[in-house]
Enzyme design. Structure first.
Site, PDB file in Angstrom:
ATOM      1  N   GLU A 226      -5.859  -5.055  10.616  1.00  0.00           N
ATOM      2  CA  GLU A 226      -4.794  -4.073  10.816  1.00  0.00           C
ATOM      3  C   GLU A 226      -5.076  -3.239  12.060  1.00  0.00           C
ATOM      4  OE1 GLU A 226      -2.787  -3.083   6.835  1.00  0.00           O
ATOM      5  OE2 GLU A 226      -4.611  -1.880   6.928  1.00  0.00           O
TER       6      GLU A 226
ATOM      7  N   ASN B 241       0.861  -1.189   0.000  1.00  0.00           N
ATOM      8  CA  ASN B 241       0.000   0.000   0.000  1.00  0.00           C
ATOM      9  C   ASN B 241       0.896   1.238   0.000  1.00  0.00           C
ATOM     10  OD1 ASN B 241      -1.879   1.986   0.435  1.00  0.00           O
ATOM     11  ND2 ASN B 241      -2.372   1.372   2.538  1.00  0.00           N
TER      12      ASN B 241
ATOM     13  N   GLY C 181       2.154   1.847  10.754  1.00  0.00           N
ATOM     14  CA  GLY C 181       3.143   2.909  10.591  1.00  0.00           C
ATOM     15  C   GLY C 181       3.900   3.271  11.854  1.00  0.00           C
TER      16      GLY C 181
ATOM     17  N   HIS D 214      -9.738   1.054   4.848  1.00  0.00           N
ATOM     18  CA  HIS D 214      -8.475   1.267   5.546  1.00  0.00           C
ATOM     19  C   HIS D 214      -8.683   2.271   6.684  1.00  0.00           C
ATOM     20  CE1 HIS D 214      -4.312   2.257   6.380  1.00  0.00           C
ATOM     21  NE2 HIS D 214      -3.960   1.197   5.669  1.00  0.00           N
TER      22      HIS D 214
ATOM     23  N   SER E 260       2.992  -2.591  10.510  1.00  0.00           N
ATOM     24  CA  SER E 260       4.436  -2.667  10.758  1.00  0.00           C
ATOM     25  C   SER E 260       5.034  -4.029  10.409  1.00  0.00           C
ATOM     26  CB  SER E 260       4.754  -2.279  12.211  1.00  0.00           C
ATOM     27  OG  SER E 260       4.358  -0.944  12.445  1.00  0.00           O
TER      28      SER E 260
HETATM   29  C1  PEP Z   1      -0.974  -0.202   5.885  1.00  0.00           C
HETATM   30  O1  PEP Z   1      -0.863   0.848   5.301  1.00  0.00           O
HETATM   31  O2  PEP Z   1      -1.960  -0.896   5.679  1.00  0.00           O
HETATM   32  C2  PEP Z   1       0.093  -0.617   6.815  1.00  0.00           C
HETATM   33  C3  PEP Z   1      -0.060  -1.747   7.441  1.00  0.00           C
HETATM   34  O3  PEP Z   1       1.176   0.214   6.964  1.00  0.00           O
HETATM   35  P1  PEP Z   1       2.582  -0.144   7.713  1.00  0.00           P
HETATM   36  O4  PEP Z   1       3.065  -1.427   7.140  1.00  0.00           O
HETATM   37  O5  PEP Z   1       3.456   1.019   7.408  1.00  0.00           O
HETATM   38  O6  PEP Z   1       2.269  -0.266   9.166  1.00  0.00           O
END
Ligand code: PEP
Length: 238
Positions: free
Chosen positions: A159, A6, A165, A90, A196
């Site tokens: 998530e 993403n 992030g 999201h 992450s």
């Molecule tokens: C995301 O954007 O769905 C995500 C999981 O970001 P990151 O891997 O940076 O935590």
């Protein structure tokens, strides 16, 4: 296994094209059984059929064919590039852009009507996680309101908002507990984790019994690193 990148509001059209070219070349040389997906920003859409080993997707769209919706991306815009893959729900759209469950469900129904592949994102904020597993599941189930879970082209990405992030992934045991609970209800939908994910934690995340893939932000922004992630995933025995 689904390995998805993403881009969020990162990369230009030029750097997206360079990234996809490098990724496609890598996958040509090192074939993978993974379903590799990349979600660039709408201003960097490229023709989906240019990249034989990668599915291109949209991070967002407005559920209309076209019309008076200033600033929005319609299905006509996706169709022009042959894009049939979308992210919906999201947490950055739910929390930062204030998207309600109602509009999220409308997007889902619209995508389903078109036969698009959907990665449907859910995830709890930290204060809910702090209240324990039951509270987390109650929160997550509420994010399925108005969603047809029998649609055959849908995957779920769990998530946790506080893990996105931040560099701090959820604990393996907590991810497993949530994915197992989801699995009981969605026997066939692939279940992904996001938050992450990096080369260092990918193998243990993918080793979770109910985990069929990952959605990656930061660690996927660099093409070489995304290739490393794909290679790591390829080596995980399920
Ligand atoms: C995301 O954007 O769905 C995500 C999981 O970001 P990151 O891997 O940076 O935590």
């Amino acid at each position: 296994m689904i390995i998805a990148a993403n881009f969020k509001a990162n990369h230009t059209r030029e750097s997206t094209a360079a990234y996809l070219e490098a990724l496609n070349l890598f996958l040509d040389a090192c074939p993978t059984s993974c379903d590799v997906r990349v979600y660039p920003s709408a201003s960097s859409f490229l023709r989906a059929d240019l990249y034989s080993h990668v599915k291109l997707g949209a991070q967002n769209f407005y559920p209309v064919i076209n019309g008076a919706y200033t600033g929005e991306t319609s299905s006509q815009h996706l169709d022009e590039f042959g894009i049939k893959n979308v992210l919906i729900g999201h947490s950055e759209r739910r929390v930062i852009l204030n998207e309600t469950q109602d509009i999220t469900a409308k997007k889902y129904a619209f995508a389903k009507e078109r036969g698009w592949e959907i990665i449907y994102c859910i995830g709890e904020p930290k204060y809910i996680r702090d209240n324990g597993f039951e509270a987390v599941m109650e929160y997550l189930w509420s994010e399925f309101e108005g969603i047809d879970i029998d649609y055959e082209k849908f995957s779920v990405a769990y998530e946790p908002i506080w893990a996105i992030g931040t560099g701090v992934s959820a604990k393996i045991q907590d991810i497993a507990e949530v994915l197992d609970a989801l699995k009981k209800r969605f026997a066939t939908a692939p279940l992904l984790y996001g938050g992450s994910v990096k080369v260092e934690n990918l193998s243990s995340i993918l080793s979770i019994r109910s985990c069929s893939g990952v959605l990656i932000g930061n660690a996927a922004l660099d093409a070489a690193n995304f290739c490393k992630l794909i290679q790591t995933a390829q080596n995980v025995q399920k």
